[in-house]
Design an enzyme around this catalytic site. Structure first.
Site, mmCIF file in Angstrom:
data_model
loop_
_atom_site.group_PDB
_atom_site.id
_atom_site.type_symbol
_atom_site.label_atom_id
_atom_site.label_comp_id
_atom_site.label_asym_id
_atom_site.label_seq_id
_atom_site.Cartn_x
_atom_site.Cartn_y
_atom_site.Cartn_z
ATOM 1 N N HIS A 40 61.512 52.806 12.608
ATOM 2 C CA HIS A 40 62.172 51.502 12.640
ATOM 3 C C HIS A 40 61.125 50.412 12.832
ATOM 4 C CE1 HIS A 40 61.773 52.770 16.846
ATOM 5 N NE2 HIS A 40 61.574 51.466 17.086
ATOM 6 N N HIS A 128 55.596 46.342 12.274
ATOM 7 C CA HIS A 128 55.034 47.653 11.945
ATOM 8 C C HIS A 128 56.073 48.734 12.240
ATOM 9 C CE1 HIS A 128 54.525 47.498 16.288
ATOM 10 N NE2 HIS A 128 54.501 48.813 16.249
#
EC number: 3.1.4.58
Length: 186
Positions: A40, A128
């Site tokens: 995620h 990220h």
């Protein structure tokens, strides 16, 4: 108290593509690789969300999502925290033509939590997806170069989710993530 984060969760096809790229390379290092279903993009993290703040946080996150517009995102490239020479976290990067909108989404989720009385952890937003943790600092430049060769399929980000994280409750002491609510944009 609840450990929670707000995140963009990529569609299954995007995760499968990244997982396929990484799967043939995982045996080359004894990192703690992130499970595909746990990949995620964290927008906001809160270690301690009081039960009394949860309903207000959900309401405010819904309002924040309503102010956002969908945008395209691609998982590509990589990096390491705190740096490649002494990395403890290996991550896949993201690319979008709507970087300002992504920043607004992250700021909106953080503000929503703070206004609900939740302390938000972490510093500046750095988009990220954590793909592995090393435990001790490791030279990761070869792994970052490898990820720099990766470019996944683009997808439209049109929502974010509030996720409850229960540390050590999953197989092999991994965390268990439970989506509490999903918030569509617009």
């Amino acid at each position: 108290m609840n450990r929670m984060f707000v995140a963009v969760i990529p569609p299954e096809s995007v995760i499968e593509d990244l997982d396929e790229f990484l799967s043939v390379r995982r045996d080359a290092a004894s990192f703690r690789w992130s499970a595909p279903d746990q990949l995620h993009l964290t927008l906001a993290f809160a270690e301690h969300v009081p039960d009394r703040s949860l309903d207000d946080a959900i309401e405010r996150l819904e309002t924040a999502a309503g102010r956002r517009t969908p945008f395209e995102l691609t998982i590509t490239g990589g990096g390491a925290f705190p740096n490649v020479a002494e990395g403890k976290v290996l991550y896949a990067g993201v690319e979008t033509d709507a970087a300002e909108e992504l920043d607004r989404v992250a700021a909106g989720t953080r503000n929503a939590l703070v206004k609900a009385g939740v302390e938000v952890d972490g510093g500046r937003f750095r988009p990220h997806l954590t793909v592995a943790r090393t435990g001790t600092p490791v030279e990761l430049s070869n792994w970052v170069r490898l990820l720099d060769a990766y470019r996944g399929p683009a997808w439209t980000v049109s929502s974010f989710a509030l996720v409850h994280s229960r540390l050590g409750e999953g197989p092999r002491k991994r965390p268990v993530y439970e989506v509490i609510a999903e918030f569509p944009f617009g």
